[in-house]
Motif scaffolding. Structure first.
Motif, PDB file in Angstrom:
ATOM      1  N   LEU A  15       0.827  -1.197   0.000  1.00 13.33           N
ATOM      2  CA  LEU A  15       0.000   0.000   0.000  1.00 13.33           C
ATOM      3  C   LEU A  15       0.866   1.253   0.000  1.00 13.33           C
ATOM      4  N   PRO A  16       0.459   2.284  -0.727  1.00 14.24           N
ATOM      5  CA  PRO A  16       1.232   3.537  -0.696  1.00 14.24           C
ATOM      6  C   PRO A  16       1.179   4.160   0.682  1.00 14.24           C
ATOM      7  N   LEU A  35      -1.011   7.082 -11.044  1.00  9.87           N
ATOM      8  CA  LEU A  35      -1.619   5.927 -10.389  1.00  9.87           C
ATOM      9  C   LEU A  35      -0.812   4.661 -10.622  1.00  9.87           C
ATOM     10  N   LYS A  56       1.974   4.849  -8.184  1.00  7.46           N
ATOM     11  CA  LYS A  56       1.521   4.828  -6.799  1.00  7.46           C
ATOM     12  C   LYS A  56       1.136   3.424  -6.344  1.00  7.46           C
ATOM     13  N   TYR A  57       0.467   2.679  -7.231  1.00 12.05           N
ATOM     14  CA  TYR A  57      -0.031   1.357  -6.846  1.00 12.05           C
ATOM     15  C   TYR A  57       0.721   0.227  -7.541  1.00 12.05           C
ATOM     16  N   THR A  99       1.167  -3.372  -6.019  1.00  7.19           N
ATOM     17  CA  THR A  99       0.055  -4.336  -5.974  1.00  7.19           C
ATOM     18  C   THR A  99       0.055  -5.257  -7.187  1.00  7.19           C
ATOM     19  N   ARG A 107      -8.839  -3.265   2.094  1.00  5.96           N
ATOM     20  CA  ARG A 107      -7.981  -2.102   1.784  1.00  5.96           C
ATOM     21  C   ARG A 107      -6.947  -2.479   0.719  1.00  5.96           C
ATOM     22  N   ILE A 108      -6.399  -3.677   0.848  1.00  5.80           N
ATOM     23  CA  ILE A 108      -5.404  -4.139  -0.129  1.00  5.80           C
ATOM     24  C   ILE A 108      -6.058  -4.317  -1.495  1.00  5.80           C
ATOM     25  N   ARG A 147      -8.818  -2.923  -2.582  1.00  4.26           N
ATOM     26  CA  ARG A 147      -9.264  -1.627  -3.092  1.00  4.26           C
ATOM     27  C   ARG A 147      -8.095  -0.884  -3.759  1.00  4.26           C
ATOM     28  N   ALA A 148      -6.936  -0.939  -3.119  1.00  3.97           N
ATOM     29  CA  ALA A 148      -5.756  -0.291  -3.705  1.00  3.97           C
ATOM     30  C   ALA A 148      -5.374  -0.961  -5.016  1.00  3.97           C
ATOM     31  N   GLN A 200      -7.157  -0.037  -8.376  1.00  6.16           N
ATOM     32  CA  GLN A 200      -6.892   1.235  -9.030  1.00  6.16           C
ATOM     33  C   GLN A 200      -6.235   1.041 -10.399  1.00  6.16           C
TER      34      GLN A 200
END
Length: 397
Positions: free
Chosen positions: A178-179, A325, A328-329, A332, A371-372, A374-375, A378
């Protein structure tokens, strides 16, 4: 670690061994002649096997309170720390062949911290530092550690237990992929009673200017500002009423659903002259108040007749400055490999039904997992991989 030695004698034994292993040339020679790295990995595996029985269930952890669980792990962690930090070449060799067992040891010792055993606490600190050293050595190593965590999660079985509790695995995965959240900004707010309602609203906001850090939420909304005003002025009947009070910034009525930070940066700041204060805000420290206090006028709805000011219910999506993006991600993306997304998605129904209160603390296992996911969602390629792994059915279930 000799099993027949008392704690004190064992530490003396390790201190003597550490003294004998001083110097990188000695360590390299021992590794070439006696395969020192393999011996260290074997020692670590042995202690992991001895401690694994304590983390298979909550009952086993409570039983461990009667013993100094993790003492063997502490001894090995101390030896590893001294040896590996004493030789970069040995450290590289260990990362090539022993990173999997180091990750297991780190997660196992974190799980054992629940027992509050002194040895487990010290072992956890040492293993955390060693793993962090490995992760920071390269992006490839960071991805490798994340894949190991996915593999450990894949072996998670609710009915038979697991050697590493799933919450500990998910916590480490979240840290790895996660960022990092930006430092929390602090905004000053000057809360002003409408001049036309001085006689109708009791009291004064005596502590002006207020800080956004005083509000109820980590990411406060304008609703939190309204509730602060209501409590300060003993108007608690309006705390749960979103229509009884209006808030105005720069002569505009602001929706209570908007974030204080967004209103500050995108309504208040532009209302000032030529963006000078905006440049100041970008150079402020994480805990330093940004710019001049935002003037927020509050008034009772309808008391002055029908409102004529412009109303702001939403703000256009902000373009993340200098941020992509994909970058940032990017971390993942490792879930696209080795059945990563399939593993995470298959965990959902299990951890929803068997969430543990022993490890979760403030955040439930399923919350961390979501949360993982959802990230990861992206990124387009991640979304495609998640759909192919059956994410939609699991999320809707």
């Amino acid at each position: 670690v000799p099993k027949d030695l008392a704690h004190g004698a064992c530490m003396d034994y390790l201190n003597t061994l550490n003294s004998a292993l001083r110097g990188e040339s000695v360590l390299i020679e021992l590794n070439q002649s006696n395969k020192l790295v393999d011996i260290l990995i074997s020692m670590l595996r042995t202690e992991l096997d001895a401690c694994s029985k304590y983390i298979k269930s909550e009952a086993a952890l409570f039983d461990a309170n009667s013993v100094d669980v993790g003492f063997g792990l502490q001894c090995v962690s101390s030896l590893l720390n001294d040896v590996l930090k004493g030789s970069p070449q040995l450290m590289t060799s260990f990362m090539d062949s022993g990173i999997h067992v180091l990750v297991r040891a780190t997660l196992c010792s974190r799980a054992l911290k629940v027992c509050q055993a002194p040895s487990a606490m010290r072992a956890s600190e040492t293993f955390d530092a060693l793993l962090q050293l490995c992760v920071e050595s390269s992006e490839d190593m960071k991805a490798k550690v994340a894949k190991i965590c996915v593999a450990l999660a894949r072996s998670y079985e609710v009915d038979s237990g697991t050697r590493v509790p799933i919450h500990v695995i998910l916590d480490e995965l979240a840290v790895l992929v996660l960022p990092h959240a930006p430092p929390q900004k602090v905004h000053l707010l000057r809360l002003l009673k409408s001049a036309t309602q001085e006689e109708f609203i009791p009291g004064t906001m005596a502590r002006n200017p207020y800080s956004s850090s005083q509000l109820d939420s980590k990411e406060p909304l304008m609703r939190d500002v309204k509730n602060l005003i209501c409590r300060e002025l003993d108007m608690v009947g309006l705390v749960d009423d979103d229509f009884g009070m209006e808030l105005l910034v720069a002569n505009q009525i602001i929706s209570l659903d908007l974030a204080v930070a967004d209103v500050f940066e995108r309504v208040w700041m532009p209302s000032l002259f030529d963006g000078v204060q905006r440049r100041q805000s970008q150079t402020s420290g994480a805990n330093e108040p940004i710019g001049p206090p935002m003037a927020i006028t509050f008034r009772l709805s309808g008391l002055d007749g029908e409102a004529t000011e412009e109303r702001i219910d939403r703000l256009a999506p902000s373009q993340e400055e200098d941020e992509d993006l994909e970058a940032k991600y990017a971390a993942t993306g490792i879930f696209q490999q080795d059945f990563g997304f399939k593993t995470l998605i298959q965990l959902l129904p299990n951890i929803r039904a068997h969430s543990s209160t022993l490890y979760t603390g403030a955040e439930d296992d399923s919350v961390i997992l979501l949360r993982i996911l959802r990230a990861a969602s992206q990124l387009k390629k991640n979304r495609q991989s998640m759909l192919m792994s059956g994410a939609l059915a699991s999320l809707l279930d």
